[in-house]
Design an enzyme around this catalytic site. Structure first.
Site, PDB file in Angstrom:
ATOM      1  N   CYS A   1       0.820  -1.221   0.000  1.00 25.74           N
ATOM      2  CA  CYS A   1       0.000   0.000   0.000  1.00 25.74           C
ATOM      3  C   CYS A   1       0.850   1.266   0.000  1.00 25.74           C
ATOM      4  O   CYS A   1       0.348   2.347  -0.291  1.00 25.74           O
ATOM      5  CB  CYS A   1      -0.948   0.007   1.190  1.00 25.74           C
TER       6      CYS A   1
ATOM      7  N   HIS B   1      -3.399   7.163   3.124  1.00 29.42           N
ATOM      8  CA  HIS B   1      -3.806   5.881   2.549  1.00 29.42           C
ATOM      9  C   HIS B   1      -5.214   5.571   3.055  1.00 29.42           C
ATOM     10  O   HIS B   1      -5.502   5.680   4.250  1.00 29.42           O
ATOM     11  CB  HIS B   1      -2.820   4.794   2.987  1.00 29.42           C
TER      12      HIS B   1
ATOM     13  N   ASN C   1     -10.180  -0.047   0.128  1.00 32.22           N
ATOM     14  CA  ASN C   1      -8.726   0.027   0.167  1.00 32.22           C
ATOM     15  C   ASN C   1      -8.174  -0.421  -1.189  1.00 32.22           C
ATOM     16  O   ASN C   1      -8.245  -1.597  -1.531  1.00 32.22           O
ATOM     17  CB  ASN C   1      -8.219  -0.882   1.298  1.00 32.22           C
TER      18      ASN C   1
END
Ligand code: UT7
Length: 346
Positions: free
Chosen positions: A117, A257, A287
């Protein structure tokens, strides 16, 4: 090698999200879950899923071309293509090589970055280094993921979280003030197996047995990951602000994020930073790993949350455990803002 420069600026940005929407009510028909649980624990209402003809490379190429167009450049102006992803089209060749072909660039070097990520933020930091050293003038940094192909849609603890998409920026050399002000990158392997995908690599090659036991799907210890995320995001963000010689009170907008709204709120609380100055779009995309920060950045600009001179803090966290933060001053000119507005956010 060209003369090293100090100024590294975001001159272009763009994103792409597939059109297929998977809503919480759709997941209710697939696993034992419900909209109320998902929204209250994560903030996510829906996520995008790549269509059968879409891949990480194809989505990355669209986002990349949009970023290049926003910058007012041509594909061949790009010297280096960096693609952060954990869902490459293939183990080899690199997905960045396929993106180079798809965007019609004839001269760039192209490579993938594996930082989960944090892949986009790591890519930004790498692109910054190439430009600051004089090795490149324009770098295309992309974060793109097709996580739906690595998601076990019978596992309610993970399938509610993830989505597909892509986002990109063009970084360019310029001596004007502003641009990148501070960068922090960390890796903490003590949590390496908190989020992982065990099968298909050289340690555990794909076999009929590994496939039957679902080793080709992402696994996650959610609660431990949550705690590590809040702690690490906070320390990484603070370090980047400090490296820029600034204070958190100087930050106009945080683009974190987008993993879970509760993680973002806990981060803001731990830093005593107002949520009004934090951009959140996790509710619509879930996500998207390496794509999440550039996708959020693109939407934040389109929503009028970013203006020239603003100080932005991008911060990410992911498997590895990796974390990275970029402190920058937004310097995009009005023509670029107008080109981006004509293209749209995603
Ligand atoms: O990019 C970074 C990667 N990942 C992350 O950042 C994710 C970090 N972690 C999280 O976001 C959260 O830990 C989750 C959203 C994954 C889970 O939330 P939680 O508050 O930590 O829940 P939990 O795992 O402690 O589970 C609580 C309960 C359990 O039931 P019992 O044992 O209390 O009866 C779970 O079985 O909720 C149950 N549960 C669900 N219930 C309905 C777990 N998933 C679901 C679900 N629907 N989808």
């Amino acid at each position: 090698m060209a003369r090293p420069v100090t100024g590294v600026h975001v001159t272009g940005w763009g994103a792409y999200a597939p059109s297929l929407v998977l809503r919480n009510v759709d997941l209710e028909r697939m696993v034992d879950t419900n909209d109320e649980w998902i929204v209250s624990r994560t903030g996510i209402s829906e996520r995008r899923i790549a269509g059968p003809d879409e891949t990480t490379a194809s989505m990355a190429a669209v986002a990349g071309l949009r970023a290049i167009a926003t910058a007012g450049l041509q594909p061949d102006d790009i010297d280096l293509i960096l693609l952060g992803t954990l869902s490459p089209d293939y183990v080899m060749p690199s997905t960045a090589a396929l993106v180079k072909e798809a965007i019609g660039n004839k001269r760039a070097a192209a490579m993938d970055l594996y930082a989960a990520c944090s892949g986009f933020v790591y890519g930004y930091a790498t692109g910054h280094a190439y430009i600051a050293s004089g090795m490149a003038k324009h770098v295309l940094v992309i974060g793109a993921e097709t996580l739906s192909r690595y998601t076990d849609f019978s596992d309610r603890s993970t399938c509610i979280l993830f989505g597909d998409g892509a986002g990109a920026v063009v970084l360019s050399a310029s001596d004007e003030p502003g641009g990148t002000l501070g960068i922090e990158m960390t890796t903490d392997p003590s949590g390496a197996y908190l989020i992982w995908l065990p099968g298909g690599g050289a340690a555990r090659p794909a076999t009929a047995t590994s496939h039957a036991s679902g080793e080709h799907y992402m696994k996650m210890k959610g609660t431990e990951t949550f705690k590590m995320a809040v702690r690490t995001l906070g320390s990484t963000a603070t370090a980047a602000v400090k490296k820029a010689g600034l204070d958190l009170s100087d930050v106009d907008l945080v683009v974190p994020h987008q993993a879970n709204n509760r993680i973002i709120e806990a981060l803001a609380k731990s830093l005593d930073f107002p949520m009004a100055k934090v951009f959140v779009n996790v509710q619509r995309y879930g996500n998207t790993s390496a794509a999440s920060v550039p996708l959020a950045l693109s939407e934040a600009v389109a929503a009028g949350r970013v203006k020239k001179g603003d100080r932005l803090l991008m911060v990410a966290f992911g498997s590895g455990l990796t974390s990275g933060a970029i402190m920058l001053q937004w310097t995009a000119d009005p023509a670029a803002m107008a080109r981006a507005a004509a293209i749209g956010p995603a």
